[in-house]
Design an enzyme around this catalytic site. Structure first.
Site, short mmCIF file in Angstrom:
data_model
loop_
_atom_site.label_atom_id
_atom_site.label_comp_id
_atom_site.label_asym_id
_atom_site.label_seq_id
_atom_site.Cartn_x
_atom_site.Cartn_y
_atom_site.Cartn_z
N GLY A 91 0.78 -1.25 0.00
CA GLY A 91 0.00 0.00 0.00
C GLY A 91 0.80 1.29 0.00
N ASP A 139 9.65 5.37 -7.92
CA ASP A 139 8.91 4.15 -7.58
C ASP A 139 9.73 2.89 -7.84
OD1 ASP A 139 6.78 2.65 -6.59
OD2 ASP A 139 5.85 2.43 -8.56
N ASP A 194 10.61 0.37 -6.21
CA ASP A 194 10.43 -0.58 -5.11
C ASP A 194 11.57 -1.60 -5.12
OD1 ASP A 194 7.87 0.63 -5.29
OD2 ASP A 194 6.93 -1.13 -4.41
CA CA Z 1 5.49 1.15 -5.40
#
Ligand code: CA
Length: 555
Positions: A189, A299, A301
């Site tokens: 999230g 982003d 990750d």
């Molecule tokens: Ca992400």
């Protein structure tokens, strides 16, 4: 004496009855147990390599379907099947199923009931990535942030524990890890401004044992890397299953982007986002961390699998951790202490950074990244937000010494924005527009871990998002979003075989042997992050429809 022996014999029978026992010792041997698939990643090391070789470069051409099982679900199927004593255990976002591995006959199916508002607040696909088995129980997570234990024999729910109120944007898609007698889960999230965490649970009762926040708060080491109260919505999701080294008693778990994406709204390194955490499974204590992308704008990750192996470093066999990071660099770390051995470009086009500093492990940022930090103006940067590789797990073959990964190649026009946090709403902090390459958007690559160099690559116009499996038969399995389940030559990348499964493949292939036959299974069903966000019109002709395929060589 006879009575005692009978009692002992009965006890042994009890332990051996199918689906009942699943001891810690069995899980530790998971990687070598060719009759079962006991662990996510086909072993605690997440190598996704099988020593089986009935299916080899020749026989793979005769691979044919044995059975197909419908999930009765039109979502993306990203779950990895587990196999134990002739039973396949599989999950979708709304059901858990046990299926006879030989016949494809359903043994039980237990539905997950959701509050009506749950699914619409999940970022990147209404999915689940699989279960974990231990001592007769199957553990799974749910989109509304629960961990559930089911009886492996009946599918009956034994316990259910809630991690957190899902409404502000917390969810679970992760397959749990059982390590050192603890069920471990990581939350999703970060695109909703959560504060990420990893939890430990008691397998017997579901009691919450520990929580380790992936975003350092006041009083934590690393708290100074977050200005003001930005840590409260600092992201750091942990949505892919960690690896485990039982000798070092250490779990390795990756973390996602900082919230929001705009790095200037939380200047600092933002520990422990975009990092790997080395955790004590009993307590959740952080032993060490390594951060791949400090103050990440894009982003990138770093959740994807932390693969453990022993490979030569400086001529000496060394315990390493390998990660094909979303930021385009392939990292090899000393897993005893987090020290960097190597970090080299493996992504086809990487423009955001020039390289990685060998001494500090920090990226050497390119002018384009400095510019976006200084001005918050639009820049074109590669790879795009889905990275040089997304979550799709790679395989490491210890025989070839190569990592096999589905890699991506496109960029983005990126504009940071200033966004107010609102509970339950997206908290992106950037506008993006994809920049596509002329040719293929994806490559299945054979990568040399220490150099990042590509030994061979199998391009695909529509990028692949499946997991990868490699075997001692010299075969590499992967799947296409256009539905083809494919086998490649591990040495050359030549395509040896393919089969059209009827929907896009985002699942994780596994293999095992039963009664002298080697089987390969994969979940199919389109609907994940690429089909949601790419706008790729070529996928319009790929039907939804989740199912499980099992293959074997026809005799
Ligand atoms: Ca992400």
């Amino acid at each position: 004496m006879r009575r005692m022996m009978t009692a002992a014999f009965l006890a042994a029978l009890c332990l051996a009855s199918p689906g009942q026992a699943q001891t810690a010792a069995e899980l530790l041997r998971g990687a070598d147990d060719t009759k079962n698939v006991l662990n996510y990643g086909m072993g605690y090391h997440l190598q996704r390599f099988s020593p089986l070789k009935q299916i080899d470069k020749q026989s793979v051409k005769r691979l044919t379907p044995v059975w197909n099982y419908s999930y009765d679900d039109n979502r993306a199927e990203e779950s990895q099947p587990l196999v134990y004593n002739g039973v396949l255990y599989v999950t979708t976002h709304n059901a858990t199923m046990a299926v006879d591995a030989k016949t494809g006959k359903q043994l039980w199916k237990t539905k997950v009931e959701y509050p009506p508002e749950t699914p619409r607040i999940v970022c990147c696909g209404i999915i689940n990535r699989g279960g974990a088995i231990y001592e007769g129980k199957l553990f799974r997570t749910t989109l509304d942030a629960n961990v559930i234990a089911l009886d492996m024999k009946t599918g009956k729910e034994i316990w259910r524990s809630n991690a957190i109120d899902f409404k502000p944007g917390y969810s679970f898609t992760v397959a749990p890890l059982v390590a050192d007698g603890v069920v471990i889960t990581g939350i999703s999230g970060a695109e909703y401004g959560i504060r990420g965490f990893i939890d430990g649970w008691d397998p017997e009762t579901g009691k919450h044992l520990w929580r380790t926040y992936t975003v350092a708060g006041p009083g934590d080491p690393g708290a100074h890397t977050w200005p003001g109260d930005t840590w409260q919505h600092g992201g750091g999701s942990a949505w892919i299953t960690g690896s485990y080294d039982p000798e070092l008693k250490t779990v390795y778990w990756g973390t996602g982007n900082a919230g929001s994406w705009n790095p200037n709204t939380h200047k600092g390194d933002n520990l422990y986002t975009c990092s790997v955490l080395a955790l004590d499974p009993k307590t959740g204590k952080i032993k060490w961390h390594f951060q791949f992308s400090p103050n990440d704008p894009y982003d990138y990750d770093s959740v994807a699998e932390m693969v453990l192996a022993e490979i030569p470093v400086g001529g000496r066999p060394t315990k390493v951790l390998m990660n094909a990071n979303r930021n385009g660099f392939f990292y090899v770390l000393d897993r005893t202490n987090g020290q960097l051995f190597a970090a080299n470009k493996y992504g086809k086009t990487v423009t955001w950074a020039e390289g990685v500093d060998e001494k500090t492990g920090r990226p050497i940022e390119a002018a384009v990244t400095k510019h976006v930090r200084d001005t918050e103006q639009t820049v074109e940067v590669w790879p795009g937000a889905m990275g040089s590789k997304n979550w799709s797990p790679m395989s490491f073959n210890p025989q070839t010494g190569l990592a096999y990964a589905n890699t991506l190649d496109w960029g983005m026009k990126y504009t940071p924005t200033r966004e107010q946090y609102r509970a339950g709403a997206t908290y992106w902090g950037a506008d993006i527009e994809w920049v596509w390459p002329q040719g293929p958007r994806g490559y299945l690559k054979a990568i040399e871990p220490m150099t990042g160099k590509t030994r061979w690559e199998a391009p695909s116009d529509v990028p692949r998002f499946s997991g990868v499996l490699s075997t001692a038969g010299g075969v590499v399995f992967a799947g296409a979003l256009t539905g083809e389940f494919e086998a490649f030559d591990a040495d050359t990348g030549a395509k040896l075989w393919q089969f059209q499964t009827g929907s896009g493949i985002e699942g994780q292939p596994v293999t095992w042997e039963q009664d002298g036959t080697q089987y390969v299974a994969v979940s199919v069903g389109i609907g994940g992050v690429y089909s949601i966000f790419s706008g790729d019109e070529r996928l319009a002709a790929v039907p939804a429809g989740g199912s499980l395929w099992v293959f074997a060589v026809s005799k």
